[in-house]
Design a protein around this motif. Structure first.
Motif, mmCIF file in Angstrom:
data_model
loop_
_atom_site.group_PDB
_atom_site.id
_atom_site.type_symbol
_atom_site.label_atom_id
_atom_site.label_comp_id
_atom_site.label_asym_id
_atom_site.label_seq_id
_atom_site.Cartn_x
_atom_site.Cartn_y
_atom_site.Cartn_z
ATOM 1 N N MET A 27 12.644 56.469 26.957
ATOM 2 C CA MET A 27 11.932 57.648 27.481
ATOM 3 C C MET A 27 10.826 58.051 26.518
ATOM 4 O O MET A 27 9.698 58.266 26.919
ATOM 5 N N ASP A 28 11.160 58.128 25.261
ATOM 6 C CA ASP A 28 10.187 58.574 24.273
ATOM 7 C C ASP A 28 9.167 57.469 24.021
ATOM 8 O O ASP A 28 9.521 56.392 23.586
ATOM 9 N N ARG A 29 7.922 57.722 24.327
ATOM 10 C CA ARG A 29 6.895 56.718 24.076
ATOM 11 C C ARG A 29 6.630 56.631 22.588
ATOM 12 O O ARG A 29 6.316 57.609 21.926
ATOM 13 N N ARG A 30 6.759 55.444 22.102
ATOM 14 C CA ARG A 30 6.672 55.206 20.672
ATOM 15 C C ARG A 30 5.329 55.693 20.112
ATOM 16 O O ARG A 30 4.273 55.322 20.575
ATOM 17 N N GLY A 31 5.431 56.563 19.129
ATOM 18 C CA GLY A 31 4.213 56.981 18.446
ATOM 19 C C GLY A 31 3.436 58.093 19.117
ATOM 20 O O GLY A 31 2.434 58.536 18.578
ATOM 21 N N ALA A 32 3.879 58.550 20.285
ATOM 22 C CA ALA A 32 3.116 59.587 20.999
ATOM 23 C C ALA A 32 2.934 60.834 20.146
ATOM 24 O O ALA A 32 1.849 61.404 20.065
ATOM 25 N N TRP A 33 4.016 61.206 19.492
ATOM 26 C CA TRP A 33 3.987 62.436 18.701
ATOM 27 C C TRP A 33 2.924 62.370 17.614
ATOM 28 O O TRP A 33 2.237 63.339 17.334
ATOM 29 N N SER A 34 2.779 61.217 17.015
ATOM 30 C CA SER A 34 1.874 61.097 15.869
ATOM 31 C C SER A 34 0.409 60.926 16.300
ATOM 32 O O SER A 34 -0.479 60.914 15.463
ATOM 33 N N ARG A 35 0.158 60.784 17.609
ATOM 34 C CA ARG A 35 -1.219 60.640 18.075
ATOM 35 C C ARG A 35 -1.975 61.966 18.102
ATOM 36 O O ARG A 35 -3.195 61.999 18.241
ATOM 37 N N HIS A 36 -1.243 63.067 18.047
ATOM 38 C CA HIS A 36 -1.914 64.372 17.993
ATOM 39 C C HIS A 36 -2.443 64.623 16.585
ATOM 40 O O HIS A 36 -2.019 63.995 15.619
ATOM 41 N N ASN A 37 -3.364 65.546 16.495
ATOM 42 C CA ASN A 37 -3.823 65.993 15.173
ATOM 43 C C ASN A 37 -3.248 67.381 14.917
ATOM 44 O O ASN A 37 -3.760 68.380 15.398
ATOM 45 N N TRP A 38 -2.186 67.410 14.165
ATOM 46 C CA TRP A 38 -1.395 68.633 14.045
ATOM 47 C C TRP A 38 -1.889 69.597 12.980
ATOM 48 O O TRP A 38 -2.293 69.200 11.892
ATOM 49 N N LEU A 39 -1.809 70.866 13.342
ATOM 50 C CA LEU A 39 -1.773 71.929 12.358
ATOM 51 C C LEU A 39 -0.351 72.466 12.460
ATOM 52 O O LEU A 39 0.048 72.917 13.529
ATOM 53 N N SER A 40 0.403 72.365 11.399
ATOM 54 C CA SER A 40 1.799 72.777 11.461
ATOM 55 C C SER A 40 2.069 73.901 10.481
ATOM 56 O O SER A 40 1.510 73.932 9.394
ATOM 57 N N ARG A 41 2.907 74.809 10.915
ATOM 58 C CA ARG A 41 3.258 75.918 10.031
ATOM 59 C C ARG A 41 4.684 76.347 10.314
ATOM 60 O O ARG A 41 5.170 76.217 11.442
ATOM 61 N N THR A 42 5.326 76.843 9.305
ATOM 62 C CA THR A 42 6.676 77.364 9.469
ATOM 63 C C THR A 42 6.586 78.812 9.922
ATOM 64 O O THR A 42 5.805 79.587 9.383
ATOM 65 N N ARG A 86 6.986 65.884 29.416
ATOM 66 C CA ARG A 86 5.714 65.206 29.641
ATOM 67 C C ARG A 86 4.804 65.346 28.412
ATOM 68 O O ARG A 86 4.168 64.392 27.973
ATOM 69 N N TRP A 87 4.746 66.526 27.845
ATOM 70 C CA TRP A 87 3.883 66.755 26.678
ATOM 71 C C TRP A 87 4.396 66.007 25.462
ATOM 72 O O TRP A 87 3.611 65.467 24.680
ATOM 73 N N ILE A 88 5.709 65.994 25.291
ATOM 74 C CA ILE A 88 6.275 65.362 24.104
ATOM 75 C C ILE A 88 6.107 63.848 24.149
ATOM 76 O O ILE A 88 5.805 63.212 23.146
ATOM 77 N N THR A 89 6.282 63.266 25.334
ATOM 78 C CA THR A 89 6.221 61.809 25.425
ATOM 79 C C THR A 89 4.803 61.293 25.656
ATOM 80 O O THR A 89 4.532 60.116 25.485
ATOM 81 N N GLY A 90 3.891 62.191 26.046
ATOM 82 C CA GLY A 90 2.527 61.749 26.329
ATOM 83 C C GLY A 90 1.690 61.631 25.071
ATOM 84 O O GLY A 90 1.921 62.332 24.090
ATOM 85 N N PHE A 91 0.724 60.734 25.115
ATOM 86 C CA PHE A 91 -0.216 60.637 24.008
ATOM 87 C C PHE A 91 -1.141 61.849 24.014
ATOM 88 O O PHE A 91 -1.360 62.469 25.051
ATOM 89 N N CYS A 92 -1.711 62.142 22.863
ATOM 90 C CA CYS A 92 -2.660 63.255 22.742
ATOM 91 C C CYS A 92 -3.831 62.999 23.693
ATOM 92 O O CYS A 92 -4.466 61.949 23.620
#
Ligand SMILES: [Zn+2]
Length: 88
Positions: free
Chosen positions: A1-16, A65-71
């Motif tokens: 289900m999880d498309r490999r690498g999809a998550w890392s295709r985004h350009n993240w700004l991450s904060r706690t 859909r958002w999690i598994t999709g590419f950016c």
């Protein structure tokens, strides 16, 4: 289900973020497609609509859909509609 690498295709700004409780979560915002996700250690990742005061969890199919999709590389018109479909 999880498309490999999809998550890392985004350009993240991450904060706690302290999400109104004693439990901290990580808020990920992609500055290319403007999508937002929350990473919660106990329940995992989910898509959210960010309001001034709190995260509004989106419906599960959109989250998936958002999690598994590419950016998409840009903000999508469809995302505006997606953000209105909140989890019940
Ligand atoms: Zn993105």
């Amino acid at each position: 289900m999880d498309r490999r690498g999809a998550w890392s295709r985004h350009n993240w700004l991450s904060r706690t973020v302290n999400n109104g409780s004693d439990k901290a979560v990580i808020h990920h915002h992609c500055f290319r497609c403007q999508r937002d996700f929350v990473e919660d250690q106990s329940i995992g990742r989910y898509a959210v609509n960010v309001s001034v005061f709190r995260f509004q969890k989106l419906a599960d199919p959109i989250s998936k859909r958002w999690i598994t999709g590419f950016c998409p590389g840009e903000a999508l018109t469809q995302d505006l509609a997606d953000r209105k479909e909140l989890a019940t």
